[in-house]
Design a protein around this motif. Sequence first.
Motif, short mmCIF file in Angstrom:
data_model
loop_
_atom_site.label_atom_id
_atom_site.label_comp_id
_atom_site.label_asym_id
_atom_site.label_seq_id
_atom_site.Cartn_x
_atom_site.Cartn_y
_atom_site.Cartn_z
N MET A 1 -17.73 12.20 21.08
CA MET A 1 -18.64 11.97 19.96
C MET A 1 -19.64 13.09 19.85
O MET A 1 -20.10 13.64 20.86
N GLU B 1 -22.51 9.66 15.89
CA GLU B 1 -21.75 8.58 16.49
C GLU B 1 -21.47 7.50 15.44
O GLU B 1 -22.29 7.24 14.56
N SER C 1 -24.17 5.12 13.71
CA SER C 1 -25.51 5.72 13.70
C SER C 1 -25.96 5.96 12.27
O SER C 1 -25.16 6.06 11.34
#
Length: 433
Positions: A369, A374, A377
């Motif tokens: 990631m 991510e 997020s």
Amino acid sequence: MSFSELGLAPELLRAIADEGYTEPTPIQKQAIPLVLEGRDLLAAAQTGTGKTAAFTLPILQKLITVTNGAPGPRVLVLVPTRELAAQVAESVRTYGKHLKLRTAVIFGGVGINPQIDLLRRGVEIVVATPGRLLDHLQQRTVNLSNVETLVLDEADRMLDMGFIRDIRRVIQVLPKKRQNLLFSATFNPEIRGLAESLLHNPATVDVAPRNTAAELVTQRVHPVDKSRKTGLLAHLVKEGDWKQVLVFTRTKHGANRLAEQLARHGITTAAIHGNKSQNARTKSLADFKAGKVRVLVATDIAARGIDIDQLPHVVNHELPNVPEDYVHRIGRTGRAGTSGEAISLVSSDERQELKDIQRLLRKEIPSSMVPGFEPGSQPTAEETARHAAMKLPDSAPQRPQRPNPPRHGFGRGGNGRPSRDAERLAGKSRKVH
């Protein structure tokens, strides 16, 4: 082994040296002596192995050592796409630059009259797509009765694209006695069937285990939400200071949209796909090779037709529907002994496509990631502001994809009607990048 040990003429060795090559690749070591012997050849070589030179060099050697006063071309190279036709012709001109040999490139999407004029002036080599070549045969503007060598390059792709009937029509007008060279990325049953009907006591060269990715390509997956793929791509290009990146999308509309979005990120970008005119595609590719364009966004039609020396980065903005296409896409990098990097931006709805690719490769692709991107997020303030300014979603909803989407994009012929290549593709679903 050096090229001089293969028995090539001084003019060819000089052209090879001009390009900076000193040792032949495995496919060249095996294929060149066999072609020079006059053998029919069935060769499996994945993209980036130097296969074009493996048939170009010995063909040029034979043309200058064996005379033939008969009219018409002596060599016919059939290829599936316009880009590949241009690439093969460029290779012929590169290695034959110290020879007095003439080459014609024949494909649809451009006017036919300049091609007719070139053929009338006389050429030794014709590189063609099947549909446009049939147009010339129908108009009797090309004479193939004295062809000594037939090359089918990327034969598996031609079969996938539905050209088998056109290929057989072309073969019917060729001399019965000739040398046949068939190059394919795989030896699937269809290819073996074609080889049995076309080749006479062929030698076999296999330097490409079926559906394996180039060994010199470093592969990596970055999980990311679909809505943030473009932001992540822009981040990778900028933070890594990438100068030359080939990015693949599934659709022509998606390629255009992505190119526009990257341009708004301040990244020079061009798109290349079947709806672009041939002149536009040629200019975009030339600008990309020259470093004027940093990112080239392409659909799968370009996966085998683009030949760029030392391309460092290939990115799958979307994974392909067909696993084999992944191998063809990433084969644009890691070519001719150079290393390369292939990155796939994978969202949660592409998990099955990723599994299928890994099953094909028989290995798991490393995944990592990117901090700040991510899955789950929140977008940065800059991303949110940029999206608001663009008034566009970062990733518009995709149309439902058929399991085996048809390939389009050969444009129109010189008379304004769809070319034979386009007509062939218009209703043809892919069998299987």
